[in-house]
Design an enzyme around this catalytic site. Structure first.
Site, PDB file in Angstrom:
ATOM      1  N   GLY A  70       0.808  -1.214   0.000  1.00  0.00           N
ATOM      2  CA  GLY A  70       0.000   0.000   0.000  1.00  0.00           C
ATOM      3  C   GLY A  70       0.843   1.267   0.000  1.00  0.00           C
ATOM      4  N   THR A  71       1.928   1.258   0.758  1.00  0.00           N
ATOM      5  CA  THR A  71       2.759   2.465   0.864  1.00  0.00           C
ATOM      6  C   THR A  71       3.340   2.835  -0.500  1.00  0.00           C
ATOM      7  OG1 THR A  71       3.305   1.901   3.138  1.00  0.00           O
ATOM      8  CG2 THR A  71       4.763   3.456   2.037  1.00  0.00           C
ATOM      9  N   ASN A 151      -8.105   3.278   9.038  1.00  0.00           N
ATOM     10  CA  ASN A 151      -7.460   2.152   9.729  1.00  0.00           C
ATOM     11  C   ASN A 151      -7.459   2.309  11.246  1.00  0.00           C
ATOM     12  OD1 ASN A 151      -5.608   4.261   8.641  1.00  0.00           O
ATOM     13  ND2 ASN A 151      -4.158   3.285  10.029  1.00  0.00           N
ATOM     14  N   GLN A 179      -7.716  -0.636   3.636  1.00  0.00           N
ATOM     15  CA  GLN A 179      -8.512  -1.343   4.656  1.00  0.00           C
ATOM     16  C   GLN A 179      -9.824  -1.897   4.098  1.00  0.00           C
ATOM     17  OE1 GLN A 179      -7.726  -2.179   7.782  1.00  0.00           O
ATOM     18  NE2 GLN A 179      -5.741  -1.154   7.767  1.00  0.00           N
ATOM     19  N   SER A 199      -3.296  -3.818  -0.335  1.00  0.00           N
ATOM     20  CA  SER A 199      -2.152  -4.451   0.304  1.00  0.00           C
ATOM     21  C   SER A 199      -2.591  -5.848   0.747  1.00  0.00           C
ATOM     22  CB  SER A 199      -1.748  -3.596   1.505  1.00  0.00           C
ATOM     23  OG  SER A 199      -0.715  -4.224   2.203  1.00  0.00           O
ATOM     24  N   HIS A 201      -1.522  -8.133   2.710  1.00  0.00           N
ATOM     25  CA  HIS A 201      -1.497  -8.624   4.100  1.00  0.00           C
ATOM     26  C   HIS A 201      -2.651  -8.089   4.935  1.00  0.00           C
ATOM     27  CE1 HIS A 201       0.637  -5.226   6.427  1.00  0.00           C
ATOM     28  NE2 HIS A 201       0.651  -4.801   5.189  1.00  0.00           N
ATOM     29  N   THR A 237      12.254  -6.889 -10.802  1.00  0.00           N
ATOM     30  CA  THR A 237      11.798  -8.263 -11.003  1.00  0.00           C
ATOM     31  C   THR A 237      10.654  -8.577 -10.043  1.00  0.00           C
ATOM     32  OG1 THR A 237      14.010  -8.878 -11.687  1.00  0.00           O
ATOM     33  CG2 THR A 237      12.554 -10.685 -11.028  1.00  0.00           C
ATOM     34  N   CYS A 328       2.530   1.467  12.071  1.00  0.00           N
ATOM     35  CA  CYS A 328       3.907   1.926  12.232  1.00  0.00           C
ATOM     36  C   CYS A 328       4.113   2.552  13.606  1.00  0.00           C
ATOM     37  CB  CYS A 328       4.289   2.901  11.121  1.00  0.00           C
ATOM     38  SG  CYS A 328       3.030   4.089  10.755  1.00  0.00           S
TER      39      CYS A 328
HETATM   40  C1  LIG Z   1      -4.968   2.766   5.345  1.00  0.00           C
HETATM   41  C2  LIG Z   1      -3.598   2.232   5.090  1.00  0.00           C
HETATM   42  N1  LIG Z   1      -2.876   2.723   4.066  1.00  0.00           N
HETATM   43  C3  LIG Z   1      -1.653   2.262   3.777  1.00  0.00           C
HETATM   44  C4  LIG Z   1      -1.081   1.265   4.534  1.00  0.00           C
HETATM   45  C5  LIG Z   1       0.295   0.776   4.174  1.00  0.00           C
HETATM   46  O1  LIG Z   1       0.227  -0.462   3.522  1.00  0.00           O
HETATM   47  P1  LIG Z   1       1.524  -1.414   3.459  1.00  0.00           P
HETATM   48  O2  LIG Z   1       1.689  -2.006   4.817  1.00  0.00           O
HETATM   49  O3  LIG Z   1       1.169  -2.454   2.446  1.00  0.00           O
HETATM   50  O4  LIG Z   1       2.656  -0.579   3.018  1.00  0.00           O
HETATM   51  C6  LIG Z   1      -1.784   0.723   5.627  1.00  0.00           C
HETATM   52  C7  LIG Z   1      -1.160  -0.307   6.500  1.00  0.00           C
HETATM   53  O5  LIG Z   1      -1.213  -0.228   7.721  1.00  0.00           O
HETATM   54  C8  LIG Z   1      -3.082   1.213   5.901  1.00  0.00           C
HETATM   55  O6  LIG Z   1      -3.806   0.738   6.919  1.00  0.00           O
END
Ligand SMILES: Cc1ncc(COP(=O)(O)O)c(C=O)c1O
Length: 383
Positions: A70-71, A151, A179, A199, A201, A237, A328
């Protein structure tokens, strides 16, 4: 009993997803860009995964680009729109994930002329469509970036209403859907969004893989320079096993969506009922207890006055994993920026905990956590 109630931070890997990934970890080596047999069969696995995702989200396969999560997806979209000159303003909100907020801050430092506006929020932390329309009325070329499901609080923005306003004013619309993809249905070919991100996970897939969807008419230059992978949109890759896992996880999530949501709602309701019964004065932040919020997330405020709360540590000692804010910031003593942006003071934020539910959780676990919380919190209230 060890209980994991931090599924908004990361969900456990589904055994079915792991099984689907195994051949690409253990047997099928090679580089998917190679034209020989070993490369071709990996390329096929990637393109099949892309088709699966496109089918679930109702978009074209070419509109899906794999990333490391996601990031990276948020960064690609936000940085790309500014760098290519498509926009001179970003409109966002104070309750976004740091993947968006910190990227916007960095862009402002790099591009001093970049304008920034924050959309006002209602009591539930949802972006106010009328305010968005007011901001966009001046016609400045704009990228709007608003989170779909928050989130930290579970607040759900109305993508249709916000996206329609963006369309009306010619603004690009990005939503951080990390989310909600895997949890809620999407029909991207009909929805007024230009970019969404995912994302794996967060929906029982592997960590370190995700994707973004891009409406083909919206600009999105690559973030990473290098090879021509992902049709020149994301060099490097590909992690074939992770990509296969991401697609299988999303397909399974779509197949079990209704039962999964019902299960989560039952757990969340049981947690709310139990906490109200056992802990006088307990509260739920920003409408987190409302039926309109995400069934995964419950943001709870405990009636304590500690400036530096030890709640998360006490829970950890009791073998309960929960979170004080975004992933984080988990385990740190910094109160959540989201709760503070919603007007809660530091002390209120410090005494708040986010519990988030997953398919593996049980009612028994929820009752256990409620009992442990009452044991921790009620004696402190008397002090
Ligand atoms: C709303 C939201 N955006 C972005 C992210 C970041 O995703 P990733 O962990 O895949 O970098 C998260 C992860 O906690 C999230 O909850």
């Amino acid at each position: 009993m060890r209980v994991y109630l931090d599924n908004a931070a990361s969900t456990p890997l589904s055994p079915d997803v792991l099984a689907a990934m195994m051949p690409y970890l253990a047997e099928q080596y090679g580089n998917p860009s190679s034209i020989h047999y070993h490369g071709r069969r990996l390329r096929t696995a990637i393109e099949d995964a892309r088709k699966t995702i496109a089918q679930v989200l109702d978009c074209a396969p070419a509109e899906v680009v794999f990333t490391s999560g996601g990031t990276e997806a948020d960064n690609t979209i936000l940085q790309g729109a500014v760098r290519c000159g498509a926009v001179t303003r970003i409109v966002t909100s104070a309750v976004e994930h740091h993947a968006v907020l910190h990227t916007v801050e960095a862009l402002q430092n790099l591009y001093p002329d970049l304008r920034l506006s924050l959309v006002e929020l209602d009591d539930h932390g949802r972006a106010q469509p009328d305010h968005l329309a007011d901001i966009l009325a001046d016609g400045v070329p704009t990228l709007v970036s608003l989170i779909h499901g928050n989130n930290e609080t579970g607040a759900l923005n109305n993508l249709e209403a916000l996206g329609a306003i963006c369309r009306q004013h010619g603004a690009l619309f990005h939503s951080d859907t990390v989310q909600t993809i895997g949890l809620l249905p999407f029909r991207l070919c009909q929805q007024p969004v230009d970019y969404v991100v995912a994302s794996a996970h967060k929906f029982y897939g592997p960590r370190g893989v995700g994707f973004y969807y891009r409406n083909p008419s919206a600009p999105c230059p690559p973030l990473l320079m290098g090879g021509g992978q992902e049709r020149n949109q994301r060099a490097g890759t590909e992690d074939v096993a992770a990509i296969v896992g991401c697609a299988v996880a999303l397909k399974l999530a779509a197949e079990h969506r209704d039962a999964h949501r019902k299960h989560l709602q039952t757990l969340k309701q049981a947690m709310m009922d139990g906490l109200r019964e056992r802990i006088p004065g307990v509260g739920f932040n920003a409408g987190s207890d409302s039926p309109e919020s995400l069934p995964t997330v419950l943001s709870v405020h405990f009636p304590l006055q500690d400036e530096e709360s030890l709640l998360l540590y006490n829970l950890d000692i009791e073998q309960i994993s929960a979170s004080g804010g975004s992933a984080c910031a988990s385990g740190s003593l910094h109160p959540s920026h989201v709760l503070q942006a919603l007007g809660y003071d530091r002390c209120h934020a410090a005494n708040s905990v986010r519990f988030s539910f997953g398919s593996q959780n049980t009612l028994e676990e929820v009752h256990h956590v409620v009992a442990k919380l009452a044991d921790i919190v009620v004696p402190q209230m008397a002090m």
